[in-house]
Design a protein around this motif. Structure first.
Motif, mmCIF file in Angstrom:
data_model
loop_
_atom_site.group_PDB
_atom_site.id
_atom_site.type_symbol
_atom_site.label_atom_id
_atom_site.label_comp_id
_atom_site.label_asym_id
_atom_site.label_seq_id
_atom_site.Cartn_x
_atom_site.Cartn_y
_atom_site.Cartn_z
ATOM 1 N N ALA A 17 0.841 -1.197 0.000
ATOM 2 C CA ALA A 17 0.000 0.000 0.000
ATOM 3 C C ALA A 17 0.874 1.244 0.000
ATOM 4 C CB ALA A 17 -0.907 -0.009 1.232
ATOM 5 N N MET A 18 0.541 2.160 -0.866
ATOM 6 C CA MET A 18 1.308 3.397 -0.962
ATOM 7 C C MET A 18 0.416 4.543 -0.506
ATOM 8 S SD MET A 18 4.206 2.374 -2.145
ATOM 9 C CE MET A 18 5.113 3.634 -2.988
ATOM 10 N N ASN A 19 1.045 5.548 0.074
ATOM 11 C CA ASN A 19 0.294 6.736 0.432
ATOM 12 C C ASN A 19 1.001 7.950 -0.152
ATOM 13 O OD1 ASN A 19 2.459 7.363 2.121
ATOM 14 N ND2 ASN A 19 1.538 6.323 3.845
ATOM 15 N N ASN A 20 0.613 9.116 0.257
ATOM 16 C CA ASN A 20 1.175 10.330 -0.329
ATOM 17 C C ASN A 20 2.386 10.871 0.425
ATOM 18 O OD1 ASN A 20 -0.723 10.192 -2.298
ATOM 19 N ND2 ASN A 20 -2.045 11.772 -1.462
ATOM 20 N N SER A 21 2.963 10.118 1.342
ATOM 21 C CA SER A 21 4.138 10.620 2.048
ATOM 22 C C SER A 21 5.371 10.473 1.162
ATOM 23 C CB SER A 21 4.337 9.886 3.379
ATOM 24 O OG SER A 21 4.596 8.531 3.143
ATOM 25 N N TRP A 22 6.216 11.471 1.197
ATOM 26 C CA TRP A 22 7.407 11.497 0.354
ATOM 27 C C TRP A 22 8.630 11.102 1.165
ATOM 28 C CZ3 TRP A 22 7.438 11.465 -4.696
ATOM 29 C CH2 TRP A 22 6.274 11.865 -5.359
ATOM 30 N N THR A 23 8.976 9.853 1.078
ATOM 31 C CA THR A 23 10.179 9.345 1.738
ATOM 32 C C THR A 23 11.380 9.646 0.851
ATOM 33 O OG1 THR A 23 10.013 7.205 0.647
ATOM 34 C CG2 THR A 23 8.877 7.436 2.777
ATOM 35 N N GLU A 24 12.555 9.471 1.417
ATOM 36 C CA GLU A 24 13.780 9.672 0.633
ATOM 37 C C GLU A 24 13.819 8.696 -0.544
ATOM 38 O OE1 GLU A 24 18.616 9.965 1.217
ATOM 39 O OE2 GLU A 24 17.392 9.247 2.863
ATOM 40 N N GLU A 25 13.446 7.450 -0.299
ATOM 41 C CA GLU A 25 13.454 6.434 -1.359
ATOM 42 C C GLU A 25 12.495 6.793 -2.485
ATOM 43 O OE1 GLU A 25 14.477 3.219 -3.594
ATOM 44 O OE2 GLU A 25 15.494 3.983 -1.835
ATOM 45 N N ARG A 26 11.293 7.237 -2.120
ATOM 46 C CA ARG A 26 10.307 7.594 -3.138
ATOM 47 C C ARG A 26 10.792 8.791 -3.952
ATOM 48 N NH1 ARG A 26 3.997 8.334 -1.930
ATOM 49 N NH2 ARG A 26 3.920 6.123 -2.324
ATOM 50 N N ARG A 27 11.416 9.738 -3.288
ATOM 51 C CA ARG A 27 11.951 10.902 -4.012
ATOM 52 C C ARG A 27 13.078 10.491 -4.962
ATOM 53 N NH1 ARG A 27 10.851 14.420 1.067
ATOM 54 N NH2 ARG A 27 9.220 15.756 0.241
ATOM 55 N N LYS A 28 13.900 9.552 -4.549
ATOM 56 C CA LYS A 28 14.954 9.053 -5.438
ATOM 57 C C LYS A 28 14.352 8.355 -6.652
ATOM 58 C CE LYS A 28 18.628 8.547 -2.025
ATOM 59 N NZ LYS A 28 19.467 7.598 -1.271
ATOM 60 N N GLN A 29 13.280 7.606 -6.436
ATOM 61 C CA GLN A 29 12.598 6.951 -7.553
ATOM 62 C C GLN A 29 12.033 7.993 -8.513
ATOM 63 O OE1 GLN A 29 9.722 4.499 -5.553
ATOM 64 N NE2 GLN A 29 11.123 2.764 -5.399
ATOM 65 N N LEU A 30 11.416 9.040 -7.966
ATOM 66 C CA LEU A 30 10.870 10.116 -8.785
ATOM 67 C C LEU A 30 11.974 10.764 -9.612
ATOM 68 C CD1 LEU A 30 8.690 12.092 -9.726
ATOM 69 C CD2 LEU A 30 9.075 13.386 -7.608
ATOM 70 N N GLU A 31 13.068 11.091 -8.969
ATOM 71 C CA GLU A 31 14.189 11.715 -9.670
ATOM 72 C C GLU A 31 14.691 10.820 -10.809
ATOM 73 O OE1 GLU A 31 18.789 13.145 -8.809
ATOM 74 O OE2 GLU A 31 17.432 12.919 -7.109
ATOM 75 N N PHE A 32 14.868 9.539 -10.528
ATOM 76 C CA PHE A 32 15.347 8.591 -11.536
ATOM 77 C C PHE A 32 14.391 8.513 -12.720
ATOM 78 C CE2 PHE A 32 15.110 4.311 -13.315
ATOM 79 C CZ PHE A 32 16.409 4.162 -13.789
ATOM 80 N N LEU A 33 13.106 8.365 -12.432
ATOM 81 C CA LEU A 33 12.115 8.221 -13.499
ATOM 82 C C LEU A 33 12.003 9.483 -14.348
ATOM 83 C CD1 LEU A 33 9.457 6.236 -11.470
ATOM 84 C CD2 LEU A 33 10.867 5.348 -13.339
ATOM 85 N N LEU A 34 12.108 10.646 -13.725
ATOM 86 C CA LEU A 34 12.090 11.902 -14.478
ATOM 87 C C LEU A 34 13.289 11.982 -15.414
ATOM 88 C CD1 LEU A 34 11.037 14.370 -11.661
ATOM 89 C CD2 LEU A 34 9.710 13.853 -13.723
ATOM 90 N N ARG A 35 14.444 11.600 -14.917
ATOM 91 C CA ARG A 35 15.669 11.665 -15.746
ATOM 92 C C ARG A 35 15.670 10.634 -16.864
ATOM 93 N NH1 ARG A 35 20.304 14.102 -11.862
ATOM 94 N NH2 ARG A 35 18.920 15.701 -11.062
ATOM 95 N N GLU A 36 14.860 9.603 -16.707
ATOM 96 C CA GLU A 36 14.742 8.569 -17.750
ATOM 97 C C GLU A 36 13.564 8.852 -18.689
ATOM 98 O OE1 GLU A 36 16.869 6.028 -18.413
ATOM 99 O OE2 GLU A 36 18.143 6.930 -16.864
#
Length: 95
Positions: A17-36
Motif C-alpha cells: 500500500a502506498m500513500n502520499n508521504s514522500w520518503t527519501e526512497e520515493r523521491r529518489k525513484q521520482l528523480e530517476f524516473l524523471l531523468r529517464e
C-alpha cells in the motif's frame, strides 16, 4: 521496487500500500524516473499516487522557472529532502 526497461519503458508498481508521504526512497525513484523521461502519468502509476501528487511535489521543490518551463528533470531528491528538513526545523523553532 520497480522494474525498468529502457526503450519499451516496462514499469512495475512498487509493492504494498502506498500513500502520499514522500520518503527519501520515493523521491529518489521520482528523480530517476524523471531523468529517464517517464511521463508524469507513468511515474504516478509506478509510485501509486495521482498525477496531481507528482505535480505538487515538483512544484514544491523546483524553482518557479523550472516548474513553469516544465524542466522536471531538474528535480533533485537530495534538494527536496534538505528543504523538508529546513521546514521542519523552522516549525520546531516556531518560526
Amino acid at each position: 521496487i520497480f522494474i525498468y526497461k529502457k526503450g519499451k519503458k516496462k514499469i512495475e508498481k512498487a509493492g504494498g500500500a502506498m500513500n502520499n508521504s514522500w520518503t527519501e526512497e520515493r523521491r529518489k525513484q521520482l528523480e530517476f524516473l524523471l531523468r529517464e523521461d517517464f511521463s508524469i502519468l507513468e511515474i504516478a502509476e509506478v509510485l501509486g499516487v495521482s498525477h496531481a501528487t507528482i505535480y505538487n511535489e515538483l512544484k514544491k521543490h523546483l524553482s518557479v522557472e523550472e516548474y513553469s518551463k516544465k524542466r522536471f528533470r531538474k528535480y533533485s531528491a537530495e534538494r527536496a529532502m534538505n528543504k523538508e528538513i529546513d521546514l521542519m526545523k523552522k516549525k520546531l523553532k516556531g518560526e
